[in-house]
Every structure is written in structure tokens, then in C-alpha cells.
Design a protein around this motif. Structure first.
Motif, PDB file in Angstrom:
ATOM      1  N   ASP A  12      56.559  36.924  38.025  1.00 22.58           N
ATOM      2  CA  ASP A  12      56.199  35.501  38.694  1.00 22.58           C
ATOM      3  C   ASP A  12      57.491  34.720  38.588  1.00 22.58           C
ATOM      4  O   ASP A  12      57.974  34.146  39.283  1.00 22.58           O
ATOM      5  CB  ASP A  12      54.781  34.921  38.226  1.00 22.58           C
ATOM      6  CG  ASP A  12      54.606  34.135  39.143  1.00 22.58           C
ATOM      7  OD1 ASP A  12      54.726  34.148  40.419  1.00 22.58           O
ATOM      8  OD2 ASP A  12      53.894  32.987  38.776  1.00 22.58           O
ATOM      9  N   ARG A  40      52.786  41.704  45.206  1.00 20.07           N
ATOM     10  CA  ARG A  40      51.517  41.188  45.020  1.00 20.07           C
ATOM     11  C   ARG A  40      50.459  42.506  45.042  1.00 20.07           C
ATOM     12  O   ARG A  40      49.709  42.682  44.308  1.00 20.07           O
ATOM     13  CB  ARG A  40      51.175  39.948  45.839  1.00 20.07           C
ATOM     14  CG  ARG A  40      49.778  39.575  45.578  1.00 20.07           C
ATOM     15  CD  ARG A  40      49.414  38.287  46.575  1.00 20.07           C
ATOM     16  NE  ARG A  40      50.266  37.110  46.165  1.00 20.07           N
ATOM     17  CZ  ARG A  40      50.378  36.167  46.896  1.00 20.07           C
ATOM     18  NH1 ARG A  40      49.547  36.205  47.973  1.00 20.07           N
ATOM     19  NH2 ARG A  40      51.116  35.179  46.849  1.00 20.07           N
TER      20      ARG A  40
ATOM     21  N   GLN B 205      47.768  31.736  41.108  1.00 18.37           N
ATOM     22  CA  GLN B 205      47.667  33.080  41.405  1.00 18.37           C
ATOM     23  C   GLN B 205      46.418  33.701  42.108  1.00 18.37           C
ATOM     24  O   GLN B 205      45.343  33.336  41.306  1.00 18.37           O
ATOM     25  CB  GLN B 205      48.261  34.021  40.416  1.00 18.37           C
ATOM     26  CG  GLN B 205      49.649  33.795  40.109  1.00 18.37           C
ATOM     27  CD  GLN B 205      49.936  34.572  38.880  1.00 18.37           C
ATOM     28  OE1 GLN B 205      49.175  34.814  38.106  1.00 18.37           O
ATOM     29  NE2 GLN B 205      51.475  34.612  38.524  1.00 18.37           N
ATOM     30  N   LEU B 209      46.497  39.062  41.953  1.00 15.40           N
ATOM     31  CA  LEU B 209      47.822  39.066  41.118  1.00 15.40           C
ATOM     32  C   LEU B 209      47.457  38.777  39.711  1.00 15.40           C
ATOM     33  O   LEU B 209      48.290  39.303  38.892  1.00 15.40           O
ATOM     34  CB  LEU B 209      48.580  38.023  41.713  1.00 15.40           C
ATOM     35  CG  LEU B 209      50.001  37.817  41.127  1.00 15.40           C
ATOM     36  CD1 LEU B 209      51.034  39.276  41.139  1.00 15.40           C
ATOM     37  CD2 LEU B 209      50.874  36.778  41.739  1.00 15.40           C
ATOM     38  N   SER B 210      46.539  38.000  39.372  1.00 18.21           N
ATOM     39  CA  SER B 210      46.449  37.422  38.096  1.00 18.21           C
ATOM     40  C   SER B 210      45.740  38.652  37.356  1.00 18.21           C
ATOM     41  O   SER B 210      45.774  38.758  36.198  1.00 18.21           O
ATOM     42  CB  SER B 210      45.558  36.407  37.891  1.00 18.21           C
ATOM     43  OG  SER B 210      44.333  36.498  38.062  1.00 18.21           O
ATOM     44  N   ASN B 219      48.074  26.348  37.343  1.00 19.32           N
ATOM     45  CA  ASN B 219      49.346  27.239  36.836  1.00 19.32           C
ATOM     46  C   ASN B 219      50.692  26.411  36.920  1.00 19.32           C
ATOM     47  O   ASN B 219      51.230  25.896  37.800  1.00 19.32           O
ATOM     48  CB  ASN B 219      49.748  28.296  38.052  1.00 19.32           C
ATOM     49  CG  ASN B 219      50.464  29.036  37.845  1.00 19.32           C
ATOM     50  OD1 ASN B 219      50.958  29.185  36.557  1.00 19.32           O
ATOM     51  ND2 ASN B 219      51.035  29.968  38.772  1.00 19.32           N
TER      52      ASN B 219
END
Lengths: 58, 265
Positions: A12, A40, B205, B209-210, B219
Motif C-alpha cells: 500500500d 487488490r 482499505q 484488501l485488509s 487509515n
């Protein structure tokens, strides 16, 4: 679990932040559209990540 | 095929790196400094065949290629940090030759020096705040006054009316959860900001994604001198919000990816 989050955090930051230039450079990730969207989807595949971590550990 | 000059970041010309770079071993080339005036580029030579514009989108979507290289990029910058401030570059910045690297350093010397001064003695810490919706909903069902009142009424209401009231209670509870999350995120961000010199808020996110089932409600990235200060704040907030299913993930210190000069971002 913690390891995966760290990895995602890293990607990220490294891919989405930091100095991003255009101009006199031959290549910049910033010029590549929709990278993050594809990424993603890939990163959502936990199996892939675990496989990679195993490979890193050996 | 000729080489390109991969740029990891920029640091002070006088930086002492010891063996931080000679011992580097990763999926990107071993770094060295290109010094121009007061600033130095942390660079490495890569094959332009590999870092080719046409191939890059495919490579970036291949975790087997990307993850070791992104890790190496981070590793190089992390190794530079003990030597002094670093302006981190985004992954995948490649110059055609050394002259182009020097031109960049020279024409941006003032901005880079200013940025290095601002970053000196400071680190970036990341904070991700997660809310467990199930725990939070259960907690608010007991503590939210309007919802609790409705629950009492539902207990003694006839079936038809109870059904209507139940729907209203559920809606109120959803709203209370969302409001709690917003307030918790805002208060947490304010508390972290109070100990930081600069802040950056990134979009939360998505769960895919997390990789976590909880909702990410904040975030944030914080630039600060004391790692302890942010850990203390996180601990205080965790105690305060722990019963509501909220957790605080603090990471770092990171190279200040979120705090590069705005003209380079």
C-alpha cells in the motif's frame, strides 16, 4: 495473519505513496493506470500470499 | 539492452551508511549513492528490459514478481533511515542514465533539502483502526438509550406492533453503529494528531484488501518524533474502546512515504 497485514501495508505504501514524478524518467508506476485495482484482487487471494511467504522462509 | 537507474529515494550527501548497503541482498539491485551538492540519490542499476513500460502492468499484477521487489524497495529505504532523513520514492521510478538522476537532484536541490530538514528526526507511523460490527452492535444494543427504550417496549408489545417496533429498533441500531464508528474515527484521529507534527488520512482499505472481517474505520499516517507517544495514545484509545470491539493497529517506523513534498506527490 499479522504478517499478511504487514505485507499489504507495505505494498500500500511502496506502490501508492512516495515521490512520484513524470518528465525525464523512462518509467514510473504512477503512469500505469489501474494497477491498484488489479493488485487488490490478487492480494485478496490469501492462498497466494501464504505460498509466497513459505517460499520466502525456505 | 542498456541499464536504467532505479531511484529508491533521496538523502543527505553526507550520510553515513556503514555497511547498510554493502550487506543488502534482495530482489532489486544493491544500492549506491549518486551525490550532487548537498543531496544524494539512493540508486541501483536495473535492466531496462525488465523495467519496460510495456511489460510493467503485467509484472505489477504478478505477486511473484512484485512482492519481493516491493519488499526490497522498502528494505533499502529502511536501511538508510538510521543514517538520517530520507525522501522515499514510489516503487518503480527509473531514470535513463546517471545524468538524468543528477539533473533531477540539481534542479530540485532546494525542495529536497527543505524536505530533508522537515523530516529530520521524525518517523512515519501508520495507524489502522478496525471495528468489529458484531461486537459493536451488541454493545450498543445494551447501551444506546433510544434502542434500549424500544427493546423494553417490544418486550411487552402485541405481535404486530412488536414487529414494527423491531424494524425501527434495527434501523436505529444501524444508525447508532455508524455514528459511533464516525465519532470513534474522528476522536482517534484527533488524539493521534495531537502528538504528531504532520498527518495524512488515507481511504480505509476494503475488507478484501485488509484481509480482515472487521470494518476499517481509520487509515491514518502520522509524522512524529516519538514512537512511544503514538503507542501510548493507541493504548489509551484501546482501553477506552476495547469493550466496543474497536482495535488499533500501529505500524512503523516507516520511511515517510506519506510525507513527501506535495510538489513530488
Amino acid at each position: 495473519m499479522q504478517q499478511q497485514i504487514t505485507l499489504l501495508e507495505l505494498v500500500d505504501r511502496v506502490l501508492n505513496k512516495g515521490v512520484s514524478l513524470s518528465g525525464d524518467i523512462t518509467l514510473s508506476v504512477a503512469d500505469v493506470d489501474l494497477v491498484y485495482v488489479g493488485l487488490r484482487v490478487l492480494l485478496a487471494s490469501v492462498g497466494t500470499l501464504e505460498e509466497l511467504q513459505l517460499r520466502d522462509d525456505t | 539492452m542498456s541499464d536504467g537507474w532505479y531511484l529508491y529515494g533521496v538523502t543527505h550527501a553526507g550520510v553515513e551508511l556503514g555497511d547498510a548497503y554493502t550487506t543488502f541482498d534482495g530482489a532489486l539491485p544493491r544500492p549506491f549513492l549518486v551525490i550532487d551538492g548537498e543531496v544524494a540519490a539512493i540508486t541501483g542499476k536495473v535492466s531496462l528490459e525488465e523495467f519496460d513500460e510495456a511489460r510493467l502492468p503485467g509484472l505489477l499484477n504478478d505477486p511473484g514478481w512484485l512482492i519481493p521487489r516491493a519488499t526490497a524497495h522498502q528494505d533499502v529505504l529502511e536501511r538508510a533511515l538510521p543514517g538520517g532523513p530520507v525522501v522515499p520514492f514510489r516503487f518503480g521510478t527509473v531514470y535513463r542514465d546517471e545524468r538524468a538522476v543528477r539533473t533531477f537532484l540539481r534542479s530540485n536541490a532546494h525542495e529536497l533539502t527543505t524536505a530533508l530538514e522537515r523530516l529530520s528526526g521524525r518517523v512515519e507511523m501508520g495507524v489502522k483502526v478496525f471495528a468489529d460490527r458484531d461486537v459493536l452492535t451488541a454493545a450498543l444494543r445494551d447501551t444506546d438509550a433510544p434502542v434500549a427504550e424500544l427493546e423494553t417496549e417490544i418486550a411487552s408489545a402485541p405481535e404486530g406492533r412488536a414487529y414494527m417496533l423491531r424494524r425501527r429498533a434495527d434501523r436505529l441500531l444501524d444508525e447508532a453503529v455508524q455514528q459511533f464508528e464516525q465519532e470513534c474515527a474522528a476522536e482517534s484521529h484527533a488524539a493521534f494528531s495531537a502528538v504528531a507534527d504532520d498527518v495524512a488520512v488515507n481511504p480505509p482499505q476494503p475488507a478484501e484488501l485488509s484481509g480482515r472481517s472487521e470494518e476499517m474505520i481509520l487509515n491514518g499516517a502520522y509524522l512524529l518524533q516519538s514512537v512511544e507517544a503514538i503507542n501510548d495514545v493507541a493504548q489509551e484509545l484501546a482501553q477506552r474502546y476495547g469493550g466496543s470491539g474497536v482495535t488499533f493497529d500501529v505500524t512503523g517506523p516507516w520511511p515517510p512515504y506519506n510525507f513527501v513534498p506535495s510538489e513530488f506527490a
